[in-house]
Scaffold this motif. Structure first.
Motif, PDB file in Angstrom:
ATOM      1  N   PHE A 609       0.854  -1.186   0.000  1.00  0.00           N
ATOM      2  CA  PHE A 609       0.000   0.000   0.000  1.00  0.00           C
ATOM      3  C   PHE A 609       0.889   1.234   0.000  1.00  0.00           C
ATOM      4  O   PHE A 609       2.106   1.157   0.177  1.00  0.00           O
ATOM      5  CB  PHE A 609      -0.924   0.016   1.224  1.00  0.00           C
ATOM      6  N   SER A 610       0.269   2.382  -0.171  1.00  0.00           N
ATOM      7  CA  SER A 610       0.948   3.675  -0.084  1.00  0.00           C
ATOM      8  C   SER A 610       0.048   4.631   0.676  1.00  0.00           C
ATOM      9  O   SER A 610      -1.183   4.590   0.537  1.00  0.00           O
ATOM     10  CB  SER A 610       1.234   4.225  -1.483  1.00  0.00           C
ATOM     11  N   ASN A 611       0.623   5.490   1.488  1.00  0.00           N
ATOM     12  CA  ASN A 611      -0.187   6.463   2.233  1.00  0.00           C
ATOM     13  C   ASN A 611      -0.917   7.410   1.288  1.00  0.00           C
ATOM     14  O   ASN A 611      -2.027   7.859   1.584  1.00  0.00           O
ATOM     15  CB  ASN A 611       0.690   7.266   3.193  1.00  0.00           C
ATOM     16  N   GLN A 612      -0.297   7.723   0.150  1.00  0.00           N
ATOM     17  CA  GLN A 612      -0.918   8.647  -0.794  1.00  0.00           C
ATOM     18  C   GLN A 612      -1.802   7.947  -1.813  1.00  0.00           C
ATOM     19  O   GLN A 612      -2.841   8.461  -2.205  1.00  0.00           O
ATOM     20  CB  GLN A 612       0.162   9.450  -1.526  1.00  0.00           C
ATOM     21  N   ASN A 613      -1.385   6.756  -2.241  1.00  0.00           N
ATOM     22  CA  ASN A 613      -2.097   6.057  -3.307  1.00  0.00           C
ATOM     23  C   ASN A 613      -3.002   4.931  -2.813  1.00  0.00           C
ATOM     24  O   ASN A 613      -3.686   4.294  -3.612  1.00  0.00           O
ATOM     25  CB  ASN A 613      -1.097   5.495  -4.323  1.00  0.00           C
ATOM     26  N   GLY A 614      -2.983   4.662  -1.518  1.00  0.00           N
ATOM     27  CA  GLY A 614      -3.850   3.630  -0.963  1.00  0.00           C
ATOM     28  C   GLY A 614      -3.396   2.225  -1.309  1.00  0.00           C
ATOM     29  O   GLY A 614      -2.214   1.978  -1.563  1.00  0.00           O
ATOM     30  N   PRO A 615      -4.335   1.249  -1.368  1.00  0.00           N
ATOM     31  CA  PRO A 615      -3.969  -0.142  -1.684  1.00  0.00           C
ATOM     32  C   PRO A 615      -3.336  -0.236  -3.064  1.00  0.00           C
ATOM     33  O   PRO A 615      -3.824   0.355  -4.029  1.00  0.00           O
ATOM     34  CB  PRO A 615      -5.317  -0.876  -1.642  1.00  0.00           C
ATOM     35  N   LEU A 616      -2.260  -0.997  -3.151  1.00  0.00           N
ATOM     36  CA  LEU A 616      -1.540  -1.133  -4.419  1.00  0.00           C
ATOM     37  C   LEU A 616      -1.572  -2.549  -4.962  1.00  0.00           C
ATOM     38  O   LEU A 616      -1.110  -2.795  -6.072  1.00  0.00           O
ATOM     39  CB  LEU A 616      -0.084  -0.682  -4.245  1.00  0.00           C
ATOM     40  N   GLY A 617      -2.070  -3.483  -4.165  1.00  0.00           N
ATOM     41  CA  GLY A 617      -2.168  -4.848  -4.651  1.00  0.00           C
ATOM     42  C   GLY A 617      -1.569  -5.855  -3.701  1.00  0.00           C
ATOM     43  O   GLY A 617      -0.991  -5.504  -2.665  1.00  0.00           O
ATOM     44  N   GLN A 618      -1.719  -7.100  -4.063  1.00  0.00           N
ATOM     45  CA  GLN A 618      -1.210  -8.191  -3.251  1.00  0.00           C
ATOM     46  C   GLN A 618      -0.739  -9.302  -4.168  1.00  0.00           C
ATOM     47  O   GLN A 618      -1.211  -9.447  -5.298  1.00  0.00           O
ATOM     48  CB  GLN A 618      -2.291  -8.693  -2.301  1.00  0.00           C
ATOM     49  N   THR A 619       0.225 -10.059  -3.708  1.00  0.00           N
ATOM     50  CA  THR A 619       0.705 -11.182  -4.506  1.00  0.00           C
ATOM     51  C   THR A 619      -0.381 -12.258  -4.572  1.00  0.00           C
ATOM     52  O   THR A 619      -1.313 -12.273  -3.750  1.00  0.00           O
ATOM     53  CB  THR A 619       1.983 -11.775  -3.910  1.00  0.00           C
ATOM     54  N   GLN A 620      -0.267 -13.127  -5.545  1.00  0.00           N
ATOM     55  CA  GLN A 620      -1.280 -14.174  -5.684  1.00  0.00           C
ATOM     56  C   GLN A 620      -1.369 -15.040  -4.430  1.00  0.00           C
ATOM     57  O   GLN A 620      -2.456 -15.437  -3.997  1.00  0.00           O
ATOM     58  CB  GLN A 620      -0.961 -15.039  -6.908  1.00  0.00           C
ATOM     59  N   GLN A 621      -0.212 -15.301  -3.818  1.00  0.00           N
ATOM     60  CA  GLN A 621      -0.226 -16.122  -2.614  1.00  0.00           C
ATOM     61  C   GLN A 621      -0.890 -15.387  -1.451  1.00  0.00           C
ATOM     62  O   GLN A 621      -1.571 -15.992  -0.632  1.00  0.00           O
ATOM     63  CB  GLN A 621       1.219 -16.503  -2.239  1.00  0.00           C
ATOM     64  N   ALA A 622      -0.686 -14.069  -1.382  1.00  0.00           N
ATOM     65  CA  ALA A 622      -1.339 -13.275  -0.333  1.00  0.00           C
ATOM     66  C   ALA A 622      -2.851 -13.310  -0.510  1.00  0.00           C
ATOM     67  O   ALA A 622      -3.604 -13.398   0.471  1.00  0.00           O
ATOM     68  CB  ALA A 622      -0.831 -11.838  -0.366  1.00  0.00           C
ATOM     69  N   GLU A 623      -3.297 -13.223  -1.763  1.00  0.00           N
ATOM     70  CA  GLU A 623      -4.735 -13.275  -2.033  1.00  0.00           C
ATOM     71  C   GLU A 623      -5.341 -14.586  -1.544  1.00  0.00           C
ATOM     72  O   GLU A 623      -6.417 -14.617  -0.926  1.00  0.00           O
ATOM     73  CB  GLU A 623      -4.974 -13.092  -3.532  1.00  0.00           C
ATOM     74  N   LYS A 624      -4.622 -15.693  -1.779  1.00  0.00           N
ATOM     75  CA  LYS A 624      -5.115 -16.996  -1.314  1.00  0.00           C
ATOM     76  C   LYS A 624      -5.139 -17.076   0.207  1.00  0.00           C
ATOM     77  O   LYS A 624      -6.082 -17.597   0.803  1.00  0.00           O
ATOM     78  CB  LYS A 624      -4.231 -18.109  -1.882  1.00  0.00           C
ATOM     79  N   LEU A 625      -4.073 -16.549   0.844  1.00  0.00           N
ATOM     80  CA  LEU A 625      -4.023 -16.581   2.304  1.00  0.00           C
ATOM     81  C   LEU A 625      -5.164 -15.775   2.905  1.00  0.00           C
ATOM     82  O   LEU A 625      -5.839 -16.231   3.838  1.00  0.00           O
ATOM     83  CB  LEU A 625      -2.681 -16.019   2.799  1.00  0.00           C
ATOM     84  N   LEU A 626      -5.383 -14.573   2.390  1.00  0.00           N
ATOM     85  CA  LEU A 626      -6.432 -13.710   2.935  1.00  0.00           C
ATOM     86  C   LEU A 626      -7.809 -14.355   2.770  1.00  0.00           C
ATOM     87  O   LEU A 626      -8.652 -14.293   3.684  1.00  0.00           O
ATOM     88  CB  LEU A 626      -6.395 -12.353   2.253  1.00  0.00           C
ATOM     89  N   GLN A 627      -8.043 -14.953   1.630  1.00  0.00           N
ATOM     90  CA  GLN A 627      -9.327 -15.625   1.407  1.00  0.00           C
ATOM     91  C   GLN A 627      -9.517 -16.769   2.385  1.00  0.00           C
ATOM     92  O   GLN A 627     -10.590 -16.936   2.990  1.00  0.00           O
ATOM     93  CB  GLN A 627      -9.404 -16.141  -0.034  1.00  0.00           C
ATOM     94  N   SER A 628      -8.452 -17.551   2.584  1.00  0.00           N
ATOM     95  CA  SER A 628      -8.526 -18.683   3.511  1.00  0.00           C
ATOM     96  C   SER A 628      -8.734 -18.209   4.944  1.00  0.00           C
ATOM     97  O   SER A 628      -9.538 -18.788   5.688  1.00  0.00           O
ATOM     98  CB  SER A 628      -7.234 -19.507   3.413  1.00  0.00           C
ATOM     99  N   TRP A 629      -8.036 -17.149   5.337  1.00  0.00           N
ATOM    100  CA  TRP A 629      -8.146 -16.649   6.713  1.00  0.00           C
ATOM    101  C   TRP A 629      -9.532 -16.083   6.990  1.00  0.00           C
ATOM    102  O   TRP A 629     -10.055 -16.217   8.094  1.00  0.00           O
ATOM    103  CB  TRP A 629      -7.071 -15.586   6.970  1.00  0.00           C
ATOM    104  N   LYS A 630     -10.124 -15.426   5.992  1.00  0.00           N
ATOM    105  CA  LYS A 630     -11.464 -14.857   6.193  1.00  0.00           C
ATOM    106  C   LYS A 630     -12.514 -15.958   6.336  1.00  0.00           C
ATOM    107  O   LYS A 630     -13.499 -15.818   7.059  1.00  0.00           O
ATOM    108  CB  LYS A 630     -11.812 -13.939   5.019  1.00  0.00           C
ATOM    109  N   GLU A 631     -12.292 -17.067   5.615  1.00  0.00           N
ATOM    110  CA  GLU A 631     -13.251 -18.181   5.669  1.00  0.00           C
ATOM    111  C   GLU A 631     -13.100 -19.001   6.935  1.00  0.00           C
ATOM    112  O   GLU A 631     -14.039 -19.672   7.361  1.00  0.00           O
ATOM    113  CB  GLU A 631     -13.054 -19.071   4.443  1.00  0.00           C
ATOM    114  N   ASN A 632     -11.872 -18.956   7.529  1.00  0.00           N
ATOM    115  CA  ASN A 632     -11.622 -19.761   8.730  1.00  0.00           C
ATOM    116  C   ASN A 632     -11.216 -18.869   9.888  1.00  0.00           C
ATOM    117  O   ASN A 632     -10.202 -19.092  10.517  1.00  0.00           O
ATOM    118  CB  ASN A 632     -10.510 -20.779   8.444  1.00  0.00           C
TER     119      ASN A 632
END
Length: 632
Positions: A609-632
């Motif tokens: 992320f950036s303080n000025q530009n906000g969210p900038l993205g996540q790696t594919q593995q991060a996306e999978k982790l976040l999805q799994s953590w939200k579901e569990n």
């Protein structure tokens, strides 16, 4: 040549308080104003700054009378820092510091990129980078002092006036302030005039001194003349007895052991554990011999001998106590300057036994996983061993076959502990008595890594999942954007990303998520796992290389290479319609290097992320982790 001088100056409010003032401040030198409270030091400083009109006489700035300057012209040459009293509403520390750029911004007060860089540079100089986005009303008084100093530095003044700048600063803060002022004067050729109450600090800082008293203002003195016993007694109206009590002339032993860092020699210090062992030896010697030791010494586990003079050593109702002042050498921390006191009682009926506990200022262990069990005093095993060996050696020398009871306390330790990691680690009520080698090596990263290891170990006791954040920006971003992850342990790792990943592997975590500002994490795309700028700073180079691979033209690449910040790079990529493509490439490179470092020990991903530009993205593995953590 004088940059600021006075001619027959009289100062005061209506009626002159002081007359016939003649002083000179030179570029590249620090002039200290010392004297009793109420003598007129602050009034003199405000008159030199033009905040108060002179009663008579004149103040000359760069050869011209101060009153001939327009406000903006004067502000470009002179900056004044006063103790903070006024409160602001909904203002960030960056905004407060940026006020120092207004003499350069024109009527609209709009900050250019150069102005913003000057603000960032000033905050960095006073070691307040991490405060930039914080609310100025919600930081400590000591932190406000840093921000206000940054505001003064932002003006790029040729002369800087400071009124009691050490107010509200702890020992470390004062040492850092001294270093900043010396850098400004001796490296950037700024003329500095500063009022100080702490005479020891003034003596170490000043190149020249002016004494201010109700009887008048002295000429410019050398530090040797100003701090001579006779002058200080006269200036503050002290008797010989009062002077001796305040400024003991007893010679102090200074620990003289150095290591080389680049082209500099840095003086080592000794740990709180060494202080505790020395204090215990001193108290035991008084009890066993009847003589107060002039100095005590021991050989540390590192093999280096430390010999120091106690701050005091005296009998108590039950035994004796001896205080050793912690000396961090050139690696000053929250414990430097604090007295570590060992109170020793003889146990004649307990041969060769030593019991050790903590008193006031020494913390208690409240969480498992630390060096000592829950409930014990936070005195680690190496200091305990050093204390025991020091006492048994004193007993052997004196022919004593009994045992000892030792209570270690640290004066001011409870307050100082609030500025350390101790409360977060599970040490409550005071400091830890630490030290594996007995010696503090300047610029050493080991203490930080030891604390990081403890935090990650404690996190592993509760979870197989872990979130790592380089700094406060990452912690704030997590709180605001992922509140549902609050049960997963979060550890702040500073610049030590590679070491933190290695520690996570050693603790057998299964899943690790790294959340950080693009200014730090962009370096991971080049395989750089220690993100401190001293290790490497290839942010713009990485953006340029990835942009070129994504089809950027020569002008865009040149603009990226010339950019001052990662946010500036992002703005350039947005203008070239390449931001999305380059960020995808950057995230892919980051994931590659994270996977290499993790070496299949755990699953890892990153969120940027950036303080000025906000969210900038996540790696594919991060996306999978976040999805799994939200579901569990």
């Amino acid at each position: 040549m004088s940059y600021c001088e006075t001619q027959s100056l009289a100062i005061g409010y209506g009626t002159p308080l002081l007359r016939d003032i003649s002083l000179q401040a030179e570029c590249g030198r620090i002039l200290a104003l010392i004297g009793p409270n109420g003598a007129g030091k602050s009034t003199l400083l405000k008159t030199l700054a033009g905040q108060l009109a002179a009663q008579s006489g004149a103040v000359l700035l760069d050869g011209k009378t101060l009153t001939t300057y327009t406000p903006n012209a004067r502000a470009r040459k002179l900056a004044l820092m006063l103790p903070h009293t006024a409160r602001t509403e909904l203002t960030t520390c960056f905004d407060v510091a940026a006020a120092g750029r207004y003499p350069y911004t024109g009527r609209l007060g709009i900050l250019s990129d150069e102005d913003k860089q000057q603000v960032r540079d000033a905050l960095h100089l006073v070691q307040a980078d991490e405060l930039a986005a914080r609310d100025f009303t919600k930081i400590s008084d000591g932190q406000r002092q840093r921000v206000l100093l940054a505001r003064a530095v932002c003006q790029q003044p040729e002369i800087l006036l400071l009124d009691e700048p050490t107010s509200f600063l702890d020992v470390k803060g004062k040492a850092e302030l001294m270093a900043v002022l010396q850098t400004l004067a001796h490296e950037k050729n700024v003329a500095i005039i500063v009022t100080l109450h702490e005479l020891e600090l003034a003596q170490k800082l000043a190149d020249a001194v002016v004494c201010v008293s109700p009887q008048g203002v002295s000429g410019v003195l050398t530090p040797k003349e100003a701090f001579a016993r006779e002058n200080i007694c006269h200036l503050f109206d002290l008797s010989d007895e009062q002077y001796t009590a305040l400024f003991s002339e007893k010679p102090k032993l200074k620990f003289e052991h150095y290591i080389r860092s680049g082209q500099k020699l840095l003086r080592c210090g000794y740990t709180t554990g060494t202080c505790a062992a020395l204090g215990a030896a001193g108290a035991a010697r008084l009890l066993l011999t009847g003589h107060t030791p002039e100095s005590v010494g021991l050989r540390t586990p590192k093999g280096i001998v430390v010999e120091v003079a106690p701050q005091f050593c005296c009998r108590t109702a039950t035994g004796a106590e001896c205080a050793i002042v912690k000396d961090g050498g050139d690696d000053i921390d929250a414990t430097t300057g604090l007295p570590v006191v060992a109170e020793v009682t003889l146990l004649p009926d307990a041969p060769h036994t030593v019991t050790i506990d903590g008193g006031a200022g020494v913390g208690r262990v409240t969480k498992p996983g630390l060096d000592q069990p829950v409930g014990a005093a936070a005195i680690n095993h190496v200091p305990r061993q050093m204390i025991t060996e020091a006492l048994l050696k004193e007993a052997e020398t004196a022919g004593y076959s009994g045992g000892f009871s030792v209570i270690i306390r640290i004066e001011g330790g409870e307050q100082a502990a609030k500025r350390t990691f101790n409360p977060h680690l599970g040490v409550e009520g005071g400091l830890s008595v630490l030290g594996t080698s007995g010696i503090v090596e300047p610029m050493s990263q080991q203490a930080l890594l030891d604390s990081l290891q403890l935090e990650i170990h404690q996190a592993a006791l509760h979870s197989r999942r872990l979130i790592l954040a380089p700094g406060n920006y990452g912690l704030d971003y997590l709180t605001q954007n992922y509140p549902e992850l609050h049960e997963i342990p979060i550890v702040k790792v500073s610049n030590f990303i590679g070491e933190a990943l290695d520690m996570a592997a050693a603790e057998h975590f299964a899943e690790v998520l790294l959340v950080g500002h693009v200014g730090k994490l962009v370096k991971l795309a080049g395989g750089i796992m220690n993100t401190h700028s001293k290790q490497a700073d290839c942010r713009t180079e990485l953006f340029c290389a990835l942009a070129a691979l994504c089809g950027a033209d020569r002008a865009t690449c040149r603009a990226l290479m010339d950019a001052a910040t990662t946010d500036a790079c992002l703005d350039i990529l947005t203008a070239a319609n390449l931001k999305k493509t380059v960020m995808a490439s950057l995230l892919q490179a980051i994931q590659l290097h994270l996977d290499r470092r993790a070496a299949e020990a755990f699953t890892v991903g990153a969120v940027l992320f950036s303080n000025q530009n906000g969210p900038l993205g996540q790696t594919q593995q991060a996306e999978k982790l976040l999805q799994s953590w939200k579901e569990n």
